[in-house]
Design an enzyme around this catalytic site. Structure first.
Site, PDB file in Angstrom:
ATOM      1  N   ASN A   7     -20.341 137.710  31.755  1.00 33.29           N
ATOM      2  CA  ASN A   7     -20.820 138.399  33.930  1.00 33.29           C
ATOM      3  C   ASN A   7     -20.491 136.870  33.737  1.00 33.29           C
ATOM      4  OD1 ASN A   7     -22.119 138.631  36.112  1.00 33.29           O
ATOM      5  ND2 ASN A   7     -24.048 139.072  34.820  1.00 33.29           N
ATOM      6  N   LYS A   9     -20.329 136.432  37.305  1.00 40.27           N
ATOM      7  CA  LYS A   9     -21.293 136.659  38.703  1.00 40.27           C
ATOM      8  C   LYS A   9     -20.816 136.893  39.799  1.00 40.27           C
ATOM      9  CE  LYS A   9     -25.619 135.874  35.253  1.00 40.27           C
ATOM     10  NZ  LYS A   9     -26.911 135.449  35.970  1.00 40.27           N
ATOM     11  N   HIS A  94     -28.586 145.125  35.737  1.00 40.57           N
ATOM     12  CA  HIS A  94     -29.066 143.474  35.264  1.00 40.57           C
ATOM     13  C   HIS A  94     -30.386 142.688  36.245  1.00 40.57           C
ATOM     14  CE1 HIS A  94     -28.652 139.104  35.792  1.00 40.57           C
ATOM     15  NE2 HIS A  94     -27.801 139.487  34.404  1.00 40.57           N
ATOM     16  N   GLU A  96     -30.747 140.561  37.836  1.00 41.64           N
ATOM     17  CA  GLU A  96     -30.569 140.139  39.702  1.00 41.64           C
ATOM     18  C   GLU A  96     -30.411 141.642  40.433  1.00 41.64           C
ATOM     19  OE1 GLU A  96     -27.454 137.794  38.533  1.00 41.64           O
ATOM     20  OE2 GLU A  96     -29.003 136.614  37.839  1.00 41.64           O
ATOM     21  N   GLU A 166     -31.959 140.901  27.809  1.00 42.74           N
ATOM     22  CA  GLU A 166     -32.127 139.844  28.851  1.00 42.74           C
ATOM     23  C   GLU A 166     -33.500 140.181  29.246  1.00 42.74           C
ATOM     24  OE1 GLU A 166     -27.557 139.287  30.081  1.00 42.74           O
ATOM     25  OE2 GLU A 166     -28.790 139.576  31.935  1.00 42.74           O
ATOM     26  N   GLY A 172     -30.634 132.545  33.108  1.00 45.59           N
ATOM     27  CA  GLY A 172     -30.632 130.413  33.602  1.00 45.59           C
ATOM     28  C   GLY A 172     -30.474 129.960  34.310  1.00 45.59           C
ATOM     29  N   SER A 211     -28.923 132.376  28.650  1.00 44.74           N
ATOM     30  CA  SER A 211     -28.505 130.780  28.398  1.00 44.74           C
ATOM     31  C   SER A 211     -28.044 130.703  27.147  1.00 44.74           C
ATOM     32  CB  SER A 211     -30.089 130.059  28.078  1.00 44.74           C
ATOM     33  OG  SER A 211     -30.877 129.691  29.823  1.00 44.74           O
TER      34      SER A 211
HETATM   35  P1  PGA Z   1     -26.681 133.147  31.316  1.00 45.84           P
HETATM   36  O1  PGA Z   1     -27.149 134.467  32.560  1.00 45.84           O
HETATM   37  O2  PGA Z   1     -26.079 133.215  30.572  1.00 45.84           O
HETATM   38  O3  PGA Z   1     -26.392 132.153  32.842  1.00 45.84           O
HETATM   39  O4  PGA Z   1     -28.483 132.864  31.286  1.00 45.84           O
HETATM   40  C1  PGA Z   1     -26.912 135.600  31.949  1.00 45.84           C
HETATM   41  C2  PGA Z   1     -27.171 136.947  32.296  1.00 45.84           C
HETATM   42  O5  PGA Z   1     -27.100 137.214  33.560  1.00 45.84           O
HETATM   43  O6  PGA Z   1     -26.239 137.912  32.469  1.00 45.84           O
END
Ligand code: PGA
Length: 256
Positions: A7, A9, A94, A96, A166, A172, A211
């Site tokens: 992903n 983003k 997601h 976010e 998640e 993150g 992460s």
């Molecule tokens: P990350 O994000 O691997 O940077 O923690 C995962 C995600 O948001 O799908």
């Protein structure tokens, strides 16, 4: 089968996206036993990345979709448009999208529904916040998200249900969930999906995200309960993503 989804983003221009996609293909070259890899670039790069991935085993995915197939929805990108650019997957809900863009369970369900009825396979993202985990309400919360999206949803027989667990606190943050936490939650999610839908075990995949990096990917992927990984930050760096792909290959070979 193990899935590794990148992903990207809101990162990378067209040139960088093409270079990264080419790099991913290089990492997989000559590997017969590779995981299923899905790359989710930003919308603006889908068309060019599609050309790079054509005739490869790597699939194209989108990070979001609109709730309708077409119409007066300024700024939205529909599943019909994603089909048109040869996307096979789309992530929906997601964290976010939910927290920054106020996507409610109702909106997530509409997106899931329109994607289920398209040629795409949606990946429904769920996960609790730190407060919910600390209050020992993580499962209750995830159960609510799953029920809101899946209960009574019309899912074509041929379409699998993909869920990405998640936890918000792991995304993150450099603070991934432990293997034990993931197994426990994945079992719970799988059972809930089996209860809420007409699917059998074969038709359900539960991925972990938060992460994930080249150091921890193997310990997750080797677990039967982990059908794959949804990778954010580490999917932007070829060295790190290559390490995660390598972990996937190693697990597949070791488990043969
Ligand atoms: P990350 O994000 O691997 O940077 O923690 C995962 C995600 O948001 O799908």
């Amino acid at each position: 089968m193990k899935y590794i989804v990148g992903n990207w983003k809101m990162n990378l221009g067209i040139r960088e996206s093409v270079a990264l996609a080419r790099g991913v293909l290089r990492e997989l070259r000559g590997e017969d036993e590779a995981p299923e890899v899905v790359l989710c670039p930003p919308f603006t790069a889908l068309s060019e990345v599609r050309k790079v991935l054509a005739r490869s085993r790597v699939r194209l995915g989108a990070q979001n979709c609109g709730t309708e197939r077409s119409g007066a929805f300024t700024g939205e990108v529909s599943v019909a448009m994603l089909e048109d650019v040869s996307c096979s997957f789309v992530t929906v809900g997601h964290s976010e999208r939910r927290t920054i863009f106020n996507e409610t369970d109702d909106i997530v369900r509409k997106k899931l529904s329109v994607a289920m009825e398209s040629k795409l396979t949606p990946i429904l993202c769920v996960g609790e916040s730190k407060e919910e985990r600390d209050a020992d309400r993580a499962k209750e919360f995830v159960q609510g998200q799953l029920a809101a999206s899946l209960d009574g949803l019309n899912i074509p027989r041929s379409k699998p249900v993909f869920v990405a667990y998640e936890p918000v606190w792991a995304i993150g943050s450099g603070n991934p969930a432990t293997v034990a936490e993931i197994i426990d939650m994945h079992q719970f999610i799988r059972n809930e999906v089996l209860r809420l839908t007409n699917k059998d075990e074969e038709g359900v995949a539960v991925l972990y995200g938060g992460s994930v990096d080249e150091e921890n990917a193997y310990q997750y992927l080797r677990e039967r309960e982990v059908d794959g990984l949804l990778v954010g930050g580490a999917s932007l760096k070829l060295q790190a993503f290559g390490g995660i792909l390598r972990a996937g290959i190693d697990v597949i070979v070791a488990q043969q």
